[in-house]
Write a protein that holds these residues in place. Structure first.
Motif, short mmCIF file in Angstrom:
data_model
loop_
_atom_site.label_atom_id
_atom_site.label_comp_id
_atom_site.label_asym_id
_atom_site.label_seq_id
_atom_site.Cartn_x
_atom_site.Cartn_y
_atom_site.Cartn_z
N LEU A 150 0.85 -1.18 0.00
CA LEU A 150 0.00 0.00 0.00
C LEU A 150 0.89 1.24 0.00
O LEU A 150 2.07 1.17 0.36
CB LEU A 150 -0.92 0.01 1.22
N HIS A 151 0.28 2.35 -0.41
CA HIS A 151 1.07 3.57 -0.59
C HIS A 151 0.39 4.72 0.13
O HIS A 151 -0.74 5.10 -0.20
CB HIS A 151 1.22 3.86 -2.08
N LEU A 152 1.08 5.25 1.13
CA LEU A 152 0.58 6.40 1.89
C LEU A 152 1.08 7.68 1.23
O LEU A 152 2.20 7.72 0.74
CB LEU A 152 1.09 6.32 3.33
N PRO A 153 0.25 8.73 1.16
CA PRO A 153 -1.03 8.93 1.86
C PRO A 153 -2.25 8.52 1.06
O PRO A 153 -3.37 8.87 1.43
CB PRO A 153 -1.03 10.44 2.07
N PHE A 154 -2.10 7.76 -0.01
CA PHE A 154 -3.22 7.49 -0.91
C PHE A 154 -4.10 6.33 -0.44
O PHE A 154 -5.31 6.34 -0.65
CB PHE A 154 -2.70 7.20 -2.32
N ASP A 155 -3.51 5.31 0.16
CA ASP A 155 -4.28 4.15 0.63
C ASP A 155 -4.47 4.22 2.13
O ASP A 155 -3.64 4.80 2.86
CB ASP A 155 -3.54 2.84 0.27
N SER A 156 -5.54 3.62 2.62
CA SER A 156 -5.79 3.57 4.06
C SER A 156 -5.24 2.27 4.63
O SER A 156 -5.47 1.19 4.07
CB SER A 156 -7.30 3.65 4.33
N THR A 157 -4.54 2.37 5.74
CA THR A 157 -4.01 1.18 6.42
C THR A 157 -4.78 0.90 7.71
O THR A 157 -4.35 0.07 8.50
CB THR A 157 -2.52 1.37 6.75
N ALA A 158 -5.92 1.56 7.90
CA ALA A 158 -6.71 1.37 9.12
C ALA A 158 -7.12 -0.10 9.25
O ALA A 158 -7.65 -0.70 8.33
CB ALA A 158 -7.95 2.25 9.09
N GLY A 159 -6.85 -0.69 10.40
CA GLY A 159 -7.22 -2.07 10.65
C GLY A 159 -6.19 -3.09 10.22
O GLY A 159 -6.38 -4.30 10.45
N PHE A 160 -5.10 -2.66 9.61
CA PHE A 160 -4.04 -3.59 9.18
C PHE A 160 -2.81 -3.43 10.05
O PHE A 160 -2.56 -2.36 10.62
CB PHE A 160 -3.63 -3.31 7.72
N ASP A 161 -2.00 -4.49 10.12
CA ASP A 161 -0.64 -4.37 10.62
C ASP A 161 0.23 -3.99 9.44
O ASP A 161 0.01 -4.47 8.31
CB ASP A 161 -0.17 -5.69 11.23
N THR A 162 1.24 -3.15 9.67
CA THR A 162 2.07 -2.68 8.56
C THR A 162 3.53 -2.60 8.97
O THR A 162 3.85 -2.48 10.15
CB THR A 162 1.62 -1.28 8.07
N GLU A 163 4.39 -2.64 7.95
CA GLU A 163 5.80 -2.32 8.12
C GLU A 163 6.19 -1.39 6.98
O GLU A 163 5.85 -1.64 5.82
CB GLU A 163 6.67 -3.59 8.05
N GLU A 164 6.89 -0.32 7.31
CA GLU A 164 7.32 0.64 6.30
C GLU A 164 8.50 0.09 5.53
O GLU A 164 9.46 -0.42 6.10
CB GLU A 164 7.70 1.95 6.99
N LEU A 165 8.43 0.18 4.20
CA LEU A 165 9.48 -0.36 3.35
C LEU A 165 10.29 0.72 2.65
O LEU A 165 11.50 0.58 2.46
CB LEU A 165 8.88 -1.30 2.29
N ARG A 166 9.65 1.81 2.21
CA ARG A 166 10.38 2.80 1.44
C ARG A 166 9.64 4.13 1.46
O ARG A 166 8.41 4.16 1.43
CB ARG A 166 10.55 2.33 0.00
N VAL A 167 10.40 5.22 1.49
CA VAL A 167 9.85 6.58 1.36
C VAL A 167 10.52 7.23 0.16
O VAL A 167 11.75 7.18 0.03
CB VAL A 167 10.09 7.42 2.63
N GLU A 168 9.73 7.82 -0.73
CA GLU A 168 10.29 8.41 -1.94
C GLU A 168 9.48 9.64 -2.34
O GLU A 168 8.33 9.82 -1.93
CB GLU A 168 10.29 7.39 -3.08
N GLY A 169 10.10 10.47 -3.19
CA GLY A 169 9.41 11.62 -3.73
C GLY A 169 8.55 11.25 -4.92
O GLY A 169 8.43 10.07 -5.28
N GLN A 170 7.94 12.27 -5.54
CA GLN A 170 7.09 12.03 -6.70
C GLN A 170 7.64 12.80 -7.91
O GLN A 170 8.38 13.77 -7.76
CB GLN A 170 5.65 12.45 -6.41
N VAL A 171 7.25 12.32 -9.09
CA VAL A 171 7.70 12.94 -10.33
C VAL A 171 6.50 13.21 -11.22
O VAL A 171 5.46 12.54 -11.12
CB VAL A 171 8.70 12.04 -11.09
#
Length: 284
Positions: A150-171
């Motif tokens: 999933l991709h934040l801030p576009f997707d909701s992670t409410a109710g899921f367990d998550t682990e952050e994998l990568r942070v990047e800019g946009q083009v």
């Protein structure tokens, strides 16, 4: 409240028309109307406003629609996961992991993850489902997928367990011949200076498209082709550069919000193969 009643109500609330809802459910309209009235009597409040102009949700109905969808998703998820577990047990092995991700997003990360996990002892097959933006969340909630990117801030992670994998800019992805494509960087406001290159419109869950001047887009391949034809532009994560073909240029958007890719899964999962996949993802 029975799941049958919830399915009846959700169908009416989504269609806002008893006749269409009955047709969708495969039942006659009178028993459907009676079932909704019985629900309203038990709840002590109207769920729908009925008038000559049509049907509309009340505030109570809007709450039940939101909660009812979540409840039905949970029931469907339990059914699907139990069936897959039974099939795996009958075959004497572990069921494949179903991983859902947005088409065209985080391809490099996904390829590394699949290769690394396949090398782990006891790894099981991973079925990858590519979907439209925003659809990963629903597939995870209703049990059609075990894990997702999933991709934040576009997707909701409410109710899921998550682990952050990568942070990047946009083009900004533009046709290579466009004047702005020669710049070293752009700002979000510059996207308004793209006459004839509107941002695309992706379908909602009900199959309709939001209003706007942009072209209707169904998949990532179609989007890139429209950009190369000079009919659209797009704002995508930095990693999408790797998948761009000739005729397309990616220009950094310096003030666009960063995109965080996370791996997400239902918190009640007890699958050891899934735990191993998540461990591999966080290690990468």
């Amino acid at each position: 409240m029975e799941t049958r009643e919830l399915r009846y109500f959700v169908a009416v609330a989504e269609e806002l028309h008893f006749g269409r809802a009955a047709q969708r459910l495969g039942i006659a309209q009178p028993p459907l109307s009676r079932a909704i009235r019985q629900m309203e009597r038990r709840l002590g409040a109207p769920l729908l406003e009925r008038s000559s102009r049509g049907v509309a949700l009340t505030e109570v109905g809007a709450v039940l629609l939101r909660e009812g969808r979540a409840a039905l998703d949970a029931v469907d998820a339990a059914d699907r996961r139990a069936r897959r577990a039974a099939a795996a047990a009958g075959g004497g092995g572990s069921a494949a992991i179903v991983l859902v991700t947005k088409a065209g997003a985080a391809n490099d990360l996904l390829a590394k993850l699949l290769d690394a996990y396949a090398a782990e002892p006891g790894a099981v097959p991973v079925d990858v489902v590519l979907c439209r933006p925003g659809e990963q969340e629903r597939l995870l909630r209703d049990g059609r997928a075990d894990v997702g990117l999933l991709h934040l801030p576009f997707d909701s992670t409410a109710g899921f367990d998550t682990e952050e994998l990568r942070v990047e800019g946009q083009v900004a992805v533009l046709p290579s011949g466009h004047p702005l494509a020669t710049r070293g960087e752009l700002r979000v406001a510059d996207m308004a200076e793209l006459p004839g290159l509107p941002l695309p419109r992706w379908p909602r869950f009900d199959g309709t498209f939001p209003d706007g001047p942009g072209p209707e887009v169904h998949d990532h391949t179609q989007l890139l082709q429209l950009i190369s034809l000079g009919r659209a532009a797009a704002v995508l994560p930095e990693a999408s550069r790797a998948g761009l073909h000739e005729g397309l240029t990616a220009v950094p958007l310096t003030d666009a919000p960063t995109v965080t890719t996370v791996i997400a899964w239902p918190p009640h999962s007890t699958s050891r193969p899934l735990a191993a996949l998540i461990t591999t993802a966080t290690r990468l």
